[in-house]
Design a protein around this motif. Structure first.
Motif, PDB file in Angstrom:
ATOM      1  N   CYS A  59     -24.042 -29.659 -47.557  1.00 47.82           N
ATOM      2  CA  CYS A  59     -24.535 -28.355 -47.095  1.00 47.82           C
ATOM      3  C   CYS A  59     -25.498 -28.533 -45.924  1.00 47.82           C
ATOM      4  CB  CYS A  59     -25.238 -27.654 -48.251  1.00 47.82           C
ATOM      5  SG  CYS A  59     -26.220 -26.225 -47.773  1.00 47.82           S
ATOM      6  N   THR A  60     -25.298 -27.725 -44.874  1.00 49.66           N
ATOM      7  CA  THR A  60     -26.171 -27.821 -43.696  1.00 49.66           C
ATOM      8  C   THR A  60     -27.054 -26.587 -43.547  1.00 49.66           C
ATOM      9  OG1 THR A  60     -24.328 -26.963 -42.396  1.00 49.66           O
ATOM     10  CG2 THR A  60     -24.697 -29.346 -42.334  1.00 49.66           C
ATOM     11  N   CYS A  61     -26.944 -25.624 -44.465  1.00 46.85           N
ATOM     12  CA  CYS A  61     -27.699 -24.389 -44.274  1.00 46.85           C
ATOM     13  C   CYS A  61     -28.929 -24.307 -45.159  1.00 46.85           C
ATOM     14  CB  CYS A  61     -26.801 -23.169 -44.489  1.00 46.85           C
ATOM     15  SG  CYS A  61     -26.306 -22.902 -46.204  1.00 46.85           S
ATOM     16  N   GLY A  62     -29.074 -25.261 -46.106  1.00 48.35           N
ATOM     17  CA  GLY A  62     -30.240 -25.249 -46.990  1.00 48.35           C
ATOM     18  C   GLY A  62     -30.206 -24.089 -47.964  1.00 48.35           C
ATOM     19  N   HIS A  63     -29.017 -23.499 -48.183  1.00 50.58           N
ATOM     20  CA  HIS A  63     -28.837 -22.337 -49.073  1.00 50.58           C
ATOM     21  C   HIS A  63     -29.109 -22.713 -50.535  1.00 50.58           C
ATOM     22  CE1 HIS A  63     -26.538 -19.136 -51.184  1.00 50.58           C
ATOM     23  NE2 HIS A  63     -27.020 -18.409 -50.211  1.00 50.58           N
ATOM     24  N   GLY A 113     -23.246 -20.313 -48.420  1.00 51.16           N
ATOM     25  CA  GLY A 113     -23.873 -20.083 -47.120  1.00 51.16           C
ATOM     26  C   GLY A 113     -23.110 -20.679 -45.956  1.00 51.16           C
ATOM     27  N   CYS A 114     -22.673 -21.943 -46.083  1.00 53.44           N
ATOM     28  CA  CYS A 114     -22.045 -22.613 -44.942  1.00 53.44           C
ATOM     29  C   CYS A 114     -20.610 -23.057 -45.240  1.00 53.44           C
ATOM     30  CB  CYS A 114     -22.888 -23.805 -44.487  1.00 53.44           C
ATOM     31  SG  CYS A 114     -23.042 -25.103 -45.726  1.00 53.44           S
ATOM     32  N   CYS A 140     -20.678 -24.358 -51.015  1.00 55.64           N
ATOM     33  CA  CYS A 140     -21.869 -23.560 -50.715  1.00 55.64           C
ATOM     34  C   CYS A 140     -21.436 -22.193 -50.179  1.00 55.64           C
ATOM     35  CB  CYS A 140     -22.726 -24.282 -49.681  1.00 55.64           C
ATOM     36  SG  CYS A 140     -24.100 -23.291 -49.071  1.00 55.64           S
TER      37      CYS A 140
HETATM   38 ZN   LIG Z   1     -24.823 -24.408 -47.203  1.00 60.00          ZN
END
Ligand SMILES: [Zn+2]
Length: 149
Positions: A145-149, A137-138, A135
């Motif tokens: 993935c923890t950012c929901g990107h 984003g994170c 990802c």
């Molecule tokens: Zn992410």
């Protein structure tokens, strides 16, 4: 207004708030202790993590976020395309459960994780895509993935 109308309005406000919270909970994953995906449908929670050897490692996690030794849980992972899925069984290795088999080829495929608290218990299933791309984003693998990107 009549009390029944007020009660109906209160009901709709509550249910829509609940639906909204559920939507948020689905968009973001909670990180496990090894950077894997935390399966919160089971208690204790279980972290799904793909090792460098493409094996699946399941770590049980306590309320404090620390790893717990397996307590007789039975885990089965079915991964890959529905027409030719790969079944993974697990053995306890060093305080975690490690799959005997490796995941199928590819960087993105569906998986079903079935966890039984005891051999007699009803299995709880978690379904998600094992997307091994990173990802932007994170910097975690997309499946975790923890950012929901
Ligand atoms: Zn992410």
């Amino acid at each position: 207004m009549k009390p029944i109308v007020l009660r109906l309005i209160a009901f709709f406000v509550l249910t829509s708030a609940f639906a909204f919270n559920a939507a948020i909970a689905h968009g973001k994953n909670v990180a496990g202790p090894n950077g894997g995906r935390l399966i919160t449908a089971v208690s204790p929670h279980a972290e799904f993590f793909v090792t460098a050897e493409r094996k699946v490692q399941i770590t049980f996690v306590g309320e404090d976020g620390k790893a717990l030794a397996p307590a007789g849980q039975i885990v089965v992972v079915t991964a890959g395309e529905r027409t030719a899925p790969t079944k993974l069984t697990f053995k306890e290795v060093g305080g975690v459960l490690l799959s005997d088999q490796t995941l199928p080829e590819g960087k993105n495929f569906p998986a079903v994780v079935q966890i039984k608290a005891t051999p007699e218990a009803k299995a709880i299933a978690a379904r998600f895509n094992v997307n091994l791309s990173i990802c932007s984003g994170c910097s975690k693998a997309e499946y975790a993935c923890t950012c929901g990107h």
